[in-house]
Design a protein around this motif. Sequence first.
Motif, PDB file in Angstrom:
ATOM      1  N   GLY A   2       0.831  -1.193   0.000  1.00  0.00           N
ATOM      2  CA  GLY A   2       0.000   0.000   0.000  1.00  0.00           C
ATOM      3  C   GLY A   2       0.869   1.247   0.000  1.00  0.00           C
ATOM      4  N   HIS A   3       0.215   2.383   0.037  1.00  0.00           N
ATOM      5  CA  HIS A   3       0.950   3.651   0.021  1.00  0.00           C
ATOM      6  C   HIS A   3       1.915   3.771   1.190  1.00  0.00           C
ATOM      7  N   ARG A   4       1.503   3.336   2.379  1.00  0.00           N
ATOM      8  CA  ARG A   4       2.363   3.439   3.565  1.00  0.00           C
ATOM      9  C   ARG A   4       3.693   2.722   3.330  1.00  0.00           C
ATOM     10  N   GLU A   5       3.628   1.488   2.863  1.00  0.00           N
ATOM     11  CA  GLU A   5       4.840   0.703   2.614  1.00  0.00           C
ATOM     12  C   GLU A   5       5.643   1.274   1.449  1.00  0.00           C
ATOM     13  N   ASP A   6       4.927   1.717   0.413  1.00  0.00           N
ATOM     14  CA  ASP A   6       5.606   2.316  -0.743  1.00  0.00           C
ATOM     15  C   ASP A   6       6.379   3.570  -0.328  1.00  0.00           C
ATOM     16  N   LEU A   7       5.759   4.385   0.513  1.00  0.00           N
ATOM     17  CA  LEU A   7       6.431   5.594   1.004  1.00  0.00           C
ATOM     18  C   LEU A   7       7.683   5.243   1.794  1.00  0.00           C
ATOM     19  N   LEU A   8       7.568   4.236   2.644  1.00  0.00           N
ATOM     20  CA  LEU A   8       8.726   3.844   3.451  1.00  0.00           C
ATOM     21  C   LEU A   8       9.863   3.365   2.556  1.00  0.00           C
ATOM     22  N   GLU A   9       9.554   2.555   1.560  1.00  0.00           N
ATOM     23  CA  GLU A   9      10.591   2.074   0.645  1.00  0.00           C
ATOM     24  C   GLU A   9      11.192   3.232  -0.163  1.00  0.00           C
ATOM     25  N   GLY A  10      10.349   4.141  -0.608  1.00  0.00           N
ATOM     26  CA  GLY A  10      10.845   5.299  -1.351  1.00  0.00           C
ATOM     27  C   GLY A  10      11.726   6.183  -0.484  1.00  0.00           C
ATOM     28  N   ALA A  11      11.338   6.359   0.776  1.00  0.00           N
ATOM     29  CA  ALA A  11      12.129   7.179   1.702  1.00  0.00           C
ATOM     30  C   ALA A  11      13.476   6.521   1.982  1.00  0.00           C
ATOM     31  N   LYS A  12      13.498   5.218   2.112  1.00  0.00           N
ATOM     32  CA  LYS A  12      14.777   4.519   2.336  1.00  0.00           C
ATOM     33  C   LYS A  12      15.701   4.729   1.141  1.00  0.00           C
ATOM     34  N   LYS A  13      15.145   4.617  -0.040  1.00  0.00           N
ATOM     35  CA  LYS A  13      15.947   4.832  -1.255  1.00  0.00           C
ATOM     36  C   LYS A  13      16.499   6.261  -1.298  1.00  0.00           C
ATOM     37  N   CYS A  14      15.670   7.227  -0.962  1.00  0.00           N
ATOM     38  CA  CYS A  14      16.108   8.630  -0.968  1.00  0.00           C
ATOM     39  C   CYS A  14      17.186   8.889   0.083  1.00  0.00           C
ATOM     40  N   LEU A  15      17.042   8.303   1.253  1.00  0.00           N
ATOM     41  CA  LEU A  15      18.063   8.489   2.292  1.00  0.00           C
ATOM     42  C   LEU A  15      19.421   8.000   1.823  1.00  0.00           C
ATOM     43  N   VAL A  16      19.438   6.845   1.191  1.00  0.00           N
ATOM     44  CA  VAL A  16      20.696   6.279   0.703  1.00  0.00           C
ATOM     45  C   VAL A  16      21.284   7.151  -0.406  1.00  0.00           C
ATOM     46  N   GLU A  17      20.435   7.638  -1.289  1.00  0.00           N
ATOM     47  CA  GLU A  17      20.916   8.405  -2.437  1.00  0.00           C
ATOM     48  C   GLU A  17      21.206   9.875  -2.130  1.00  0.00           C
ATOM     49  N   LYS A  18      20.387  10.495  -1.253  1.00  0.00           N
ATOM     50  CA  LYS A  18      20.483  11.943  -1.053  1.00  0.00           C
ATOM     51  C   LYS A  18      20.725  12.378   0.381  1.00  0.00           C
ATOM     52  N   GLY A  19      20.483  11.497   1.359  1.00  0.00           N
ATOM     53  CA  GLY A  19      20.606  11.887   2.761  1.00  0.00           C
ATOM     54  C   GLY A  19      19.349  12.591   3.242  1.00  0.00           C
ATOM     55  N   VAL A  28      10.599  11.792  -2.345  1.00  0.00           N
ATOM     56  CA  VAL A  28      10.007  10.572  -1.777  1.00  0.00           C
ATOM     57  C   VAL A  28       8.812  10.130  -2.603  1.00  0.00           C
ATOM     58  N   VAL A  29       7.983  11.081  -2.976  1.00  0.00           N
ATOM     59  CA  VAL A  29       6.804  10.769  -3.799  1.00  0.00           C
ATOM     60  C   VAL A  29       7.238  10.164  -5.132  1.00  0.00           C
ATOM     61  N   SER A  30       8.248  10.750  -5.745  1.00  0.00           N
ATOM     62  CA  SER A  30       8.746  10.242  -7.025  1.00  0.00           C
ATOM     63  C   SER A  30       9.300   8.827  -6.870  1.00  0.00           C
ATOM     64  N   ALA A  31      10.059   8.587  -5.806  1.00  0.00           N
ATOM     65  CA  ALA A  31      10.667   7.272  -5.592  1.00  0.00           C
ATOM     66  C   ALA A  31       9.643   6.212  -5.196  1.00  0.00           C
ATOM     67  N   SER A  32       8.536   6.643  -4.631  1.00  0.00           N
ATOM     68  CA  SER A  32       7.552   5.683  -4.130  1.00  0.00           C
ATOM     69  C   SER A  32       6.352   5.490  -5.045  1.00  0.00           C
TER      70      SER A  32
END
Length: 194
Positions: A2-19, A28-32
């Motif tokens: 769902g959106h909640r899990e998608d957001l979390l995965e997108g945020a993890k990706k952004c943290l690794v890539e951008k901090g 986050v929206v784009s990544a998720s």
Amino acid sequence: MGHREDLLEGAKKCLVEKGFVRTTARDVVSASGTNLASIGYHYGSKDALLTQAFTALMQEWGENFRSGLPQGGGALERFRAVWEGVLAQHEAGGPVWAAGLEVALSREERPELRAMLAASQAEGRRGLVSILAGIPEDELDARDERTLGAFCQALLNGLMVQRLLDPDSAATAEELTEGMRRAAEAVTGPADTL
């Protein structure tokens, strides 16, 4: 998912890539593949989402080597095995550590985010004690967390900073274990041996 899990995965990706600092809600929206309103609905704020993502990344990082730890042997062997695992995971975890340092070094610019990350330290300390001592987390008490946990966290954070600044001169697992052995001998021996 769902959106909640998608957001979390997108945020993890952004943290690794951008901090933390450079990650925007739009990133986050784009990544998720979700929408801006989902962040507020599911997490309250972008910073709350990023903090939860950071905590999840740290848990995943720890679990990557927890299962491979020796069950037998002495405490020093376990200590060394843990630090070997930590250092083996540094390449993958380096961006996450850098993101955490970003927040720590931002001083008062991001007080809400700092407060959220500070609140997650207790969980991190319990996990570190469990990993290093081989004790299940549910058997640890507040004193374990505040003493041994804080000590382990200081070692881990210090080692990660060394690795981020100059990987070639940072301590190896063997050197860190020898340092721990020598420090233990120094503090348990006669006062004049220091």
